[in-house]
Design an enzyme around this catalytic site. Structure first.
Site, PDB file in Angstrom:
ATOM      1  N   ARG A 125     -13.448  -8.193 -11.091  1.00 54.32           N
ATOM      2  CA  ARG A 125     -13.529  -8.753  -9.727  1.00 54.32           C
ATOM      3  C   ARG A 125     -12.406  -9.761  -9.427  1.00 54.32           C
ATOM      4  O   ARG A 125     -12.558 -10.631  -8.590  1.00 54.32           O
ATOM      5  CB  ARG A 125     -14.890  -9.397  -9.477  1.00 54.32           C
ATOM      6  N   LYS A 147      -0.401  -8.957  -0.158  1.00 59.30           N
ATOM      7  CA  LYS A 147      -0.877  -7.596   0.125  1.00 59.30           C
ATOM      8  C   LYS A 147      -0.682  -6.762  -1.131  1.00 59.30           C
ATOM      9  O   LYS A 147       0.433  -6.700  -1.670  1.00 59.30           O
ATOM     10  CB  LYS A 147      -0.081  -6.960   1.269  1.00 59.30           C
ATOM     11  N   GLU A 189      14.904  -4.665   5.561  1.00 59.35           N
ATOM     12  CA  GLU A 189      13.688  -5.491   5.710  1.00 59.35           C
ATOM     13  C   GLU A 189      14.070  -6.944   6.015  1.00 59.35           C
ATOM     14  O   GLU A 189      13.367  -7.648   6.735  1.00 59.35           O
ATOM     15  CB  GLU A 189      12.815  -5.434   4.444  1.00 59.35           C
ATOM     16  N   GLU A 266      -3.808 -10.548   8.460  1.00 60.91           N
ATOM     17  CA  GLU A 266      -3.294  -9.772   9.591  1.00 60.91           C
ATOM     18  C   GLU A 266      -4.432  -9.428  10.548  1.00 60.91           C
ATOM     19  O   GLU A 266      -4.770  -8.256  10.767  1.00 60.91           O
ATOM     20  CB  GLU A 266      -2.606  -8.493   9.074  1.00 60.91           C
ATOM     21  N   ASN A 280       5.343  -5.988  11.030  1.00 63.82           N
ATOM     22  CA  ASN A 280       5.350  -4.514  11.073  1.00 63.82           C
ATOM     23  C   ASN A 280       6.411  -3.972  12.031  1.00 63.82           C
ATOM     24  O   ASN A 280       6.412  -2.778  12.343  1.00 63.82           O
ATOM     25  CB  ASN A 280       3.972  -3.986  11.484  1.00 63.82           C
ATOM     26  N   HIS A 283       7.875  -0.484  11.755  1.00 56.46           N
ATOM     27  CA  HIS A 283       7.064   0.285  10.810  1.00 56.46           C
ATOM     28  C   HIS A 283       6.341   1.476  11.431  1.00 56.46           C
ATOM     29  O   HIS A 283       5.987   2.415  10.720  1.00 56.46           O
ATOM     30  CB  HIS A 283       6.078  -0.629  10.074  1.00 56.46           C
ATOM     31  N   HIS A 287       6.865   4.661   9.196  1.00 59.87           N
ATOM     32  CA  HIS A 287       5.806   5.393   8.507  1.00 59.87           C
ATOM     33  C   HIS A 287       5.797   6.859   8.942  1.00 59.87           C
ATOM     34  O   HIS A 287       5.579   7.756   8.126  1.00 59.87           O
ATOM     35  CB  HIS A 287       4.437   4.745   8.758  1.00 59.87           C
ATOM     36  N   HIS A 300      11.654   3.349   1.649  1.00 57.95           N
ATOM     37  CA  HIS A 300      10.850   2.742   2.708  1.00 57.95           C
ATOM     38  C   HIS A 300      11.716   1.853   3.640  1.00 57.95           C
ATOM     39  O   HIS A 300      11.657   1.970   4.868  1.00 57.95           O
ATOM     40  CB  HIS A 300       9.712   1.929   2.082  1.00 57.95           C
TER      41      HIS A 300
END
Ligand code: NAD
Ligand code: GLY
Length: 401
Positions: A125, A147, A189, A266, A280, A283, A287, A300
């Protein structure tokens, strides 16, 4: 060395990001200082390429500081950021008897960091986690902000959690071996971060890009310094450049940390210019580009490069952004290096792929657009005419051969 303090008030958590030259040699003492004396064991997650390049000094340094180190090499590549690799990592933790007060360390790019972070978030956990990012993208973006996650067959990053690291240690020397395309991806980025939130950061990033030749980076010239900039002894010049690089990476971490501090998760209710959603930018298109090309054609960050240009063109076509500002954005993306071709991609298919973006809320894409460099605006997809989107996609994708 530069240091950035990250506060995550919603979680009562804080940690340090340290950026500089030669920091991997100090990994042991830095991790010990961040975690204290109780931590015995380190589960080091990396891949073979990165371990061969940097593993030995990291392991040596950790052992010198009293850690018992067990390593697990994941397979290289985005497609291994998967449930299967996650299960292997968790089984590895179990086999080596990792306990609650042990730590997972990610050494590598964003793929290693996202997977190792998610494994640390879920094992028992949640156990401590440290990031040693070795790509530019991971150093300015993915290692900061907590993230973590893995991909599903149906899309990227569909499973994950927020799990903040206890320390991020960024050694800029690792960038010397980074292939040119990975650099371009990272710089795209970086341009994104400046464009959406901080004009000064944008300008500093573009200035730094002007002093290097990316095609030389991974060859004989340290950090790709342009010849006419080498005015002093090569070693001294490289040292100066490492200092500039350290400063710009720290500035990007600082910017990202400031956004994360205000909106760690977010929130879907937020659409102001300091919401995490602004990160984003580019993005939605990125994507979709990655998905319609089977995640094979673009790194990416390269897809983000195109995405930024599309969002910029759309902002201009909607009357939000001036031509001059769009030109600055275009020049910045061009300075990041060449992007793979995209002029053969079917625009209708791309628009359909955008509709299944995981970031939609109530079926609507939230577009991150620009009012000017340094200032973003979030716009509901239903306010955007498909024709305007189509025209912007054509403008960008067809213009680049
Ligand atoms: P990556 O992790 O695939 O690394 C790129 C390649 O470079 C790999 O082949 C790797 O083995 C190699 N490599 C790493 N360091 C090297 C070095 N110093 N020298 C030579 N080779 C090296 O790619 P990436 O661009 O770092 O990360 C992309 C991933 O990050 C994506 O999965 C993306 O979804 C994720 N991401 C996450 C966040 C976040 O906030 N968590 C943000 C942005 C991107
Ligand atoms: N890379 C986007 C974010 O971390 O929110």
């Amino acid at each position: 060395m530069e240091q950035v303090h990250v506060e995550v008030p919603a979680r009562g958590a804080s940690y340090e990001i340290k950026v500089g030259s030669g920091l991997l040699d100090q990994a042991g003492s830095e991790v010990r200082a961040a975690l204290g004396g109780k931590t015995q064991r380190v589960a080091l997650i990396t891949n073979k390429r990165v371990f061969d390049l940097f593993g030995a000094p990291v392991v040596r340094s950790l052992r010198r500081s009293g850690f018992e180190v067990c390593k697990w090499l994941m397979k290289e590549g985005e497609r291994h950021k998967s449930i299967r690799s996650l299960e292997q990592a968790l089984n590895f933790f179990n086999q080596v008897g990792l306990e609650r007060n042990d730590v997972v360390i990610a050494l590598g790019g964003g793929v290693v960091g996202d997977l190792a972070g998610f494994a640390a978030a879920t094992y028992l956990r949640g156990i401590d986690f440290v990031q040693l990012p070795t790509t530019l993208l991971a150093q300015i973006d993915s290692s900061v902000g907590g993230k973590t996650g893995v991909n599903l067959a149906g899309g990227k990053n569909l499973v994950g959690s927020f799990h903040q690291p206890r320390l991020v240690l960024i050694d800029v020397d690792t960038l010397r071996t980074l292939p040119r395309r990975e650099l371009t991806a990272g710089w795209c980025e970086a341009v994104k971060q400046g464009a959406v939130g901080d004009r000064k950061l944008f300008e500093e990033t573009v200035r730094l890009l002007g002093s290097i030749d990316l095609s030389l980076w991974n060859g004989s010239v340290d950090f790709g310094l342009r010849k006419n900039r080498v005015t002093t002894r090569k070693g001294a010049q490289t040292e100066v450049y490492a200092t500039h690089l350290t400063a710009i990476i720290a500035a990007h971490c600082h910017f990202k940390a400031s956004i994360v501090a205000g909106d760690e998760r977010e929130s879907i209710d937020r659409d102001d210019r300091r919401s995490r959603r602004i990160l984003n930018f580019g993005h939605t298109t990125a994507h979709a580009l990655e998905s319609v090309t089977g995640y094979r054609r673009f790194r990416h960050g390269e897809a983000v490069g195109y995405g930024i240009l599309v969002a910029g063109a759309l902002s201009k076509n909607l009357g939000m952004l001036s031509s001059g500002e769009l030109e600055l954005l275009r020049d910045a993306v061009a300075a990041c290096g060449p992007l793979p071709r995209a002029n053969d991609i079917d625009i209708s298919r791309l628009m359909r792929a955008m509709k299944s973006d995981k970031k939609s809320v109530a079926g609507q894409i939230k577009w991150v657009l620009l009012e000017k460099i340094g200032s973003a605006r979030i716009v509901d997809g239903n306010q955007i005419e498909p024709l305007a989107l189509r025209a912007s996609l054509r403008e960008v994708l067809r213009a680049r051969k």
